[in-house]
Every structure is written in structure tokens, then in C-alpha cells.
Write a protein that holds these residues in place. Structure first.
Motif, PDB file in Angstrom:
ATOM      1  N   GLY A  39       0.821  -1.205   0.000  1.00 25.28           N
ATOM      2  CA  GLY A  39       0.000   0.000   0.000  1.00 25.28           C
ATOM      3  C   GLY A  39       0.851   1.249   0.000  1.00 25.28           C
ATOM      4  N   LEU A  40       1.930   1.223   0.763  1.00 24.83           N
ATOM      5  CA  LEU A  40       2.853   2.357   0.814  1.00 24.83           C
ATOM      6  C   LEU A  40       3.505   2.595  -0.545  1.00 24.83           C
ATOM      7  CD1 LEU A  40       4.371   4.498   2.484  1.00 24.83           C
ATOM      8  CD2 LEU A  40       6.050   2.724   3.060  1.00 24.83           C
ATOM      9  N   ILE A  41       3.895   1.514  -1.220  1.00 26.58           N
ATOM     10  CA  ILE A  41       4.486   1.634  -2.552  1.00 26.58           C
ATOM     11  C   ILE A  41       3.488   2.256  -3.518  1.00 26.58           C
ATOM     12  CG2 ILE A  41       5.351   0.327  -4.538  1.00 26.58           C
ATOM     13  CD1 ILE A  41       6.507  -1.697  -2.540  1.00 26.58           C
ATOM     14  N   SER A  42       2.235   1.797  -3.456  1.00 27.04           N
ATOM     15  CA  SER A  42       1.192   2.348  -4.331  1.00 27.04           C
ATOM     16  C   SER A  42       0.999   3.838  -4.065  1.00 27.04           C
ATOM     17  CB  SER A  42      -0.125   1.599  -4.110  1.00 27.04           C
ATOM     18  OG  SER A  42      -1.153   2.134  -4.921  1.00 27.04           O
ATOM     19  N   MET A  49       3.266  10.389  -9.614  1.00 28.03           N
ATOM     20  CA  MET A  49       2.475  10.641 -10.815  1.00 28.03           C
ATOM     21  C   MET A  49       1.672  11.937 -10.707  1.00 28.03           C
ATOM     22  SD  MET A  49       1.140   6.793 -11.664  1.00 28.03           S
ATOM     23  CE  MET A  49       0.190   7.369 -13.068  1.00 28.03           C
ATOM     24  N   ILE A  50       1.177  12.226  -9.512  1.00 28.01           N
ATOM     25  CA  ILE A  50       0.411  13.460  -9.312  1.00 28.01           C
ATOM     26  C   ILE A  50       1.275  14.688  -9.587  1.00 28.01           C
ATOM     27  CG2 ILE A  50      -0.749  14.895  -7.572  1.00 28.01           C
ATOM     28  CD1 ILE A  50      -1.757  12.289  -6.289  1.00 28.01           C
ATOM     29  N   LEU A  51       2.549  14.600  -9.291  1.00 27.70           N
ATOM     30  CA  LEU A  51       3.456  15.732  -9.494  1.00 27.70           C
ATOM     31  C   LEU A  51       3.626  16.092 -10.976  1.00 27.70           C
ATOM     32  CD1 LEU A  51       6.227  14.892  -6.858  1.00 27.70           C
ATOM     33  CD2 LEU A  51       4.409  16.592  -6.694  1.00 27.70           C
ATOM     34  N   LYS A  52       3.187  15.222 -11.869  1.00 27.46           N
ATOM     35  CA  LYS A  52       3.278  15.496 -13.301  1.00 27.46           C
ATOM     36  C   LYS A  52       2.087  16.293 -13.822  1.00 27.46           C
ATOM     37  CE  LYS A  52       5.916  11.247 -14.138  1.00 27.46           C
ATOM     38  NZ  LYS A  52       5.953   9.938 -14.866  1.00 27.46           N
ATOM     39  N   ILE A  53       1.227  16.727 -12.923  1.00 26.15           N
ATOM     40  CA  ILE A  53       0.002  17.429 -13.287  1.00 26.15           C
ATOM     41  C   ILE A  53       0.308  18.698 -14.093  1.00 26.15           C
ATOM     42  CG2 ILE A  53      -0.096  18.816 -11.182  1.00 26.15           C
ATOM     43  CD1 ILE A  53      -3.137  18.311 -11.153  1.00 26.15           C
ATOM     44  N   LYS A  54      -0.532  18.978 -15.092  1.00 23.70           N
ATOM     45  CA  LYS A  54      -0.355  20.167 -15.928  1.00 23.70           C
ATOM     46  C   LYS A  54      -1.396  21.230 -15.626  1.00 23.70           C
ATOM     47  CE  LYS A  54       3.092  18.670 -18.483  1.00 23.70           C
ATOM     48  NZ  LYS A  54       4.433  19.337 -18.464  1.00 23.70           N
ATOM     49  N   GLN A  55      -2.629  20.810 -15.397  1.00 23.36           N
ATOM     50  CA  GLN A  55      -3.722  21.764 -15.166  1.00 23.36           C
ATOM     51  C   GLN A  55      -4.560  21.287 -13.977  1.00 23.36           C
ATOM     52  OE1 GLN A  55      -4.821  20.958 -19.209  1.00 23.36           O
ATOM     53  NE2 GLN A  55      -4.689  23.122 -19.779  1.00 23.36           N
ATOM     54  N   THR A  56      -4.256  21.825 -12.816  1.00 18.38           N
ATOM     55  CA  THR A  56      -4.894  21.372 -11.581  1.00 18.38           C
ATOM     56  C   THR A  56      -6.413  21.486 -11.605  1.00 18.38           C
ATOM     57  OG1 THR A  56      -2.915  21.964 -10.328  1.00 18.38           O
ATOM     58  CG2 THR A  56      -4.957  21.680  -9.079  1.00 18.38           C
ATOM     59  N   PRO A  57      -6.998  22.608 -12.071  1.00 17.41           N
ATOM     60  CA  PRO A  57      -8.466  22.702 -12.065  1.00 17.41           C
ATOM     61  C   PRO A  57      -9.147  21.589 -12.861  1.00 17.41           C
ATOM     62  CG  PRO A  57      -7.486  24.856 -12.460  1.00 17.41           C
ATOM     63  CD  PRO A  57      -6.381  23.867 -12.553  1.00 17.41           C
ATOM     64  N   ILE A  58      -8.549  21.210 -13.994  1.00 16.04           N
ATOM     65  CA  ILE A  58      -9.154  20.171 -14.822  1.00 16.04           C
ATOM     66  C   ILE A  58      -9.109  18.821 -14.120  1.00 16.04           C
ATOM     67  CG2 ILE A  58      -8.894  18.861 -16.965  1.00 16.04           C
ATOM     68  CD1 ILE A  58      -8.039  21.424 -18.333  1.00 16.04           C
ATOM     69  N   VAL A  59      -7.991  18.521 -13.484  1.00 16.82           N
ATOM     70  CA  VAL A  59      -7.871  17.242 -12.770  1.00 16.82           C
ATOM     71  C   VAL A  59      -8.831  17.195 -11.585  1.00 16.82           C
ATOM     72  CG1 VAL A  59      -6.311  15.743 -11.468  1.00 16.82           C
ATOM     73  CG2 VAL A  59      -5.482  16.928 -13.514  1.00 16.82           C
ATOM     74  N   VAL A  60      -8.967  18.314 -10.879  1.00 15.36           N
ATOM     75  CA  VAL A  60      -9.926  18.374  -9.767  1.00 15.36           C
ATOM     76  C   VAL A  60     -11.346  18.156 -10.276  1.00 15.36           C
ATOM     77  CG1 VAL A  60     -10.952  19.898  -8.030  1.00 15.36           C
ATOM     78  CG2 VAL A  60      -8.471  19.861  -8.338  1.00 15.36           C
ATOM     79  N   SER A 126      -5.076  -3.342 -13.053  1.00 13.64           N
ATOM     80  CA  SER A 126      -5.698  -3.060 -14.345  1.00 13.64           C
ATOM     81  C   SER A 126      -5.555  -1.624 -14.816  1.00 13.64           C
ATOM     82  CB  SER A 126      -7.190  -3.424 -14.294  1.00 13.64           C
ATOM     83  OG  SER A 126      -7.371  -4.760 -13.923  1.00 13.64           O
ATOM     84  N   VAL A 127      -5.766  -0.657 -13.933  1.00  8.78           N
ATOM     85  CA  VAL A 127      -5.827   0.741 -14.381  1.00  8.78           C
ATOM     86  C   VAL A 127      -4.832   1.636 -13.648  1.00  8.78           C
ATOM     87  CG1 VAL A 127      -8.199   0.658 -15.212  1.00  8.78           C
ATOM     88  CG2 VAL A 127      -7.781   1.147 -12.807  1.00  8.78           C
ATOM     89  N   SER A 128      -3.709   1.078 -13.244  1.00  3.49           N
ATOM     90  CA  SER A 128      -2.669   1.921 -12.656  1.00  3.49           C
ATOM     91  C   SER A 128      -2.022   2.763 -13.753  1.00  3.49           C
ATOM     92  CB  SER A 128      -1.605   1.064 -11.964  1.00  3.49           C
ATOM     93  OG  SER A 128      -0.831   0.367 -12.932  1.00  3.49           O
ATOM     94  N   GLY A 129      -1.433   3.866 -13.363  1.00  2.00           N
ATOM     95  CA  GLY A 129      -0.792   4.747 -14.334  1.00  2.00           C
ATOM     96  C   GLY A 129       0.314   4.056 -15.112  1.00  2.00           C
ATOM     97  N   MET A 130       1.097   3.227 -14.408  1.00  2.71           N
ATOM     98  CA  MET A 130       2.178   2.519 -15.087  1.00  2.71           C
ATOM     99  C   MET A 130       1.640   1.612 -16.182  1.00  2.71           C
ATOM    100  SD  MET A 130       4.792   1.425 -12.000  1.00  2.71           S
ATOM    101  CE  MET A 130       5.936   0.653 -13.140  1.00  2.71           C
ATOM    102  N   GLY A 131       0.515   0.963 -15.921  1.00  2.00           N
ATOM    103  CA  GLY A 131      -0.064   0.068 -16.913  1.00  2.00           C
ATOM    104  C   GLY A 131      -0.590   0.812 -18.124  1.00  2.00           C
ATOM    105  N   ILE A 132      -1.299   1.905 -17.875  1.00  2.00           N
ATOM    106  CA  ILE A 132      -1.885   2.684 -18.979  1.00  2.00           C
ATOM    107  C   ILE A 132      -0.798   3.258 -19.876  1.00  2.00           C
ATOM    108  CG2 ILE A 132      -3.192   4.766 -19.533  1.00  2.00           C
ATOM    109  CD1 ILE A 132      -4.865   4.201 -17.020  1.00  2.00           C
ATOM    110  N   PHE A 133       0.167   3.954 -19.261  1.00  3.87           N
ATOM    111  CA  PHE A 133       1.222   4.577 -20.056  1.00  3.87           C
ATOM    112  C   PHE A 133       2.158   3.531 -20.657  1.00  3.87           C
ATOM    113  CE2 PHE A 133       0.116   8.273 -17.379  1.00  3.87           C
ATOM    114  CZ  PHE A 133      -0.127   9.185 -18.388  1.00  3.87           C
ATOM    115  N   GLY A 207      -2.499   8.938 -10.711  1.00  5.62           N
ATOM    116  CA  GLY A 207      -1.824   9.027  -9.429  1.00  5.62           C
ATOM    117  C   GLY A 207      -2.805   9.142  -8.273  1.00  5.62           C
ATOM    118  N   ILE A 208      -3.876   9.915  -8.472  1.00  6.50           N
ATOM    119  CA  ILE A 208      -4.912  10.040  -7.446  1.00  6.50           C
ATOM    120  C   ILE A 208      -5.538   8.679  -7.168  1.00  6.50           C
ATOM    121  CG2 ILE A 208      -7.213  10.979  -6.984  1.00  6.50           C
ATOM    122  CD1 ILE A 208      -6.309  13.523  -8.486  1.00  6.50           C
ATOM    123  N   LEU A 209      -5.795   7.924  -8.234  1.00  6.77           N
ATOM    124  CA  LEU A 209      -6.395   6.598  -8.074  1.00  6.77           C
ATOM    125  C   LEU A 209      -5.431   5.638  -7.365  1.00  6.77           C
ATOM    126  CD1 LEU A 209      -9.044   5.207  -8.752  1.00  6.77           C
ATOM    127  CD2 LEU A 209      -8.042   4.447 -10.902  1.00  6.77           C
TER     128      LEU A 209
END
Length: 247
Positions: A39-42, A49-60, A126-133, A207-209
């Protein structure tokens, strides 16, 4: 050839098999403490991954709307009901359709720790960021490094949780294969449409997920992570639609 998706799914299945075989011999304290480490690793990967955010309002906005859509559709409830039937082996109570039996079954579903862990694993695999990218990237560049690295992590995760849940962990391979192979073969259509902002925002949403999944695996807070999956679906269309507003 989709080397990465195949390796990732194969390692997940192998981890489930090995963990089930070692289920009796693994000490109890390892079974109880290792999910906290995973869980800590996740959570850590999610923060990166969250630190790669480009547009905070859109992600929120995507997080709020996507979660509302998932909760409104009762995605997690349907998944829990399906998994609960698998856990029971398809058995039916004699008075299965009585009000008392239905209430009892709903209470069992709500308080079943194995269901909570299984759903977290389904999302993580199934839907982790590493898997998608990783799948999208391999579909374009044929570089499988990211998915192979994810496969090693999934192997360890599947092994540890299989010592608790047995071969039920192998269920996660089904949606994992659908997502990874689907993204791999559709990468040529998706990647040319993706901008830097879309990629950054999708990374942050993933990253949020992953952060929520880590908190759930560690039994810190049970977020409705299956209900949150639509976040990943709507974040890129929102980035495109709100381009005139946020640039």
C-alpha cells in the motif's frame, strides 16, 4: 508483438499461483504486514504521478465528476456483488429472495474484507498509471520496459495477497489483460491525439487513483476506488474541451 502486456499478465498469474502454493508456509506476520508495504508503494508511486500534473483545475473537476458518475452508476456495488458470488462458489440460500436473506447478503458484501482487497487489486493491476502509459508507449515505440517493471511489482503483490486470498487473486488477470492488450492495440489511434497537457493530467488522475488504492490496501481509508475509475476516462476529453479556458 505485445510483449509487455503478456509479461505483466503472466507474472501476475504466476504470483497468484506461487502465493497460493505458499499460503500455509508463509508466517502470519508477513501476511498481515506486507500488504501495508505494498500500500505504501502504491501511495508513493501515486504521489510521483500526481506531481506530473499540468492543469490542476481540470484534474480536480475530472476527479469530482468522474467519481460522481461512478458512484451514481454503483460500479463498485456491482463488482462487489459479482465477486461475492464467486467467493460463495455460486451457492444460493434456500430463501434467497426473502427480505431477510437479501439484507443479510448485503451486510455480508459490505463487511467482507476479502472483497475490499480484491477490488483494490483489480484497480491496482488493471488501471494503474504505469499500466496505462506502459501499454500505450509500447504500442507506439515497442519498448516494453515499463510494463516489465510493473509486472515485477504485480508479481510480488499477487504473491503476497494470494497467501491471504488464494487463487481468487488470479481473477484480476482478466480485466488486466483486457485493459493492457486493448490499450496496446489502440495506441496508434490514441497517442497521436494526446497532447502534453493530456498526458500530464492523465498521469495525475492515475496518481490520485493509485494513492486512494494504497490507502485502501493499507486499511487507512476505504475509498470507493472502483467508482473512481471514470476519472481516467473523462480527464482527457475535459482537457480538450476546456482548452480555450486553460490553454
Amino acid at each position: 508483438m505485445p510483449v509487455g502486456p503478456f509479461v505483466d499478465c503472466a507474472l501476475t498469474l504466476l504470483g497468484a499461483i506461487v502465493g497460493t502454493l505458499l499460503r500455509v508456509s508463509v508466517p502470519r506476520n508477513i501476511k498481515e504486514q506486507m500488504p501495508l508495504i505494498l500500500g505504501l508503494i502504491s501511495m508513493s508511486l501515486g504521489i510521483v504521478m500526481i506531481l506530473k500534473i499540468k492543469q490542476t483545475p481540470i484534474v480536480v473537476l475530472a476527479t469530482v465528476l468522474g467519481s460522481a458518475i461512478g458512484i451514481g452508476m454503483h460500479l463498485e456495488d456491482y463488482i462487489k456483488s459479482g465477486l461475492f458470488k464467486l467467493l460463495r462458489g455460486g451457492r444460493r440460500d434456500e430463501h434467497n429472495f426473502s427480505t431477510e436473506a437479501i439484507d443479510k447478503q448485503q451486510e455480508q458484501i459490505k463487511n467482507n474484507d476479502r472483497l475490499e482487497q480484491l477490488i483494490a487489486l483489480l484497480v491496482l493491476f488493471s488501471v494503474s498509471g504505469m499500466g496505462i502509459f506502459g501499454a500505450l508507449n509500447e504500442g507506439i515505440t515497442h519498448n516494453s520496459d515499463m510494463l516489465v517493471s510493473k509486472g515485477m511489482l504485480d508479481f510480488v503483490s499477487a504473491l503476497i495477497f494470494a497467501t491471504l486470498l488464494g487463487m481468487l487473486v488470479a481473477i484480476a488477470v482478466i480485466p488486466q489483460a483486457i485493459v493492457l492488450f486493448g490499450l496496446f492495440y489502440s495506441a496508434a489511434l490514441i497517442m497521436p491525439l494526446m497532447t502534453a497537457n493530456m498526458i500530464g493530467n492523465l498521469s495525475a488522475a492515475g496518481g490520485i487513483l493509485m494513492l486512494a488504492t494504497g490507502l485502501r490496501l493499507s486499511n487507512i481509508k476505504t475509498f470507493p476506488i472502483a467508482d473512481m475509475v471514470p476519472i481516467l476516462i473523462i480527464v482527457m476529453p475535459l482537457t480538450w474541451l476546456l482548452l480555450p479556458v486553460f490553454g
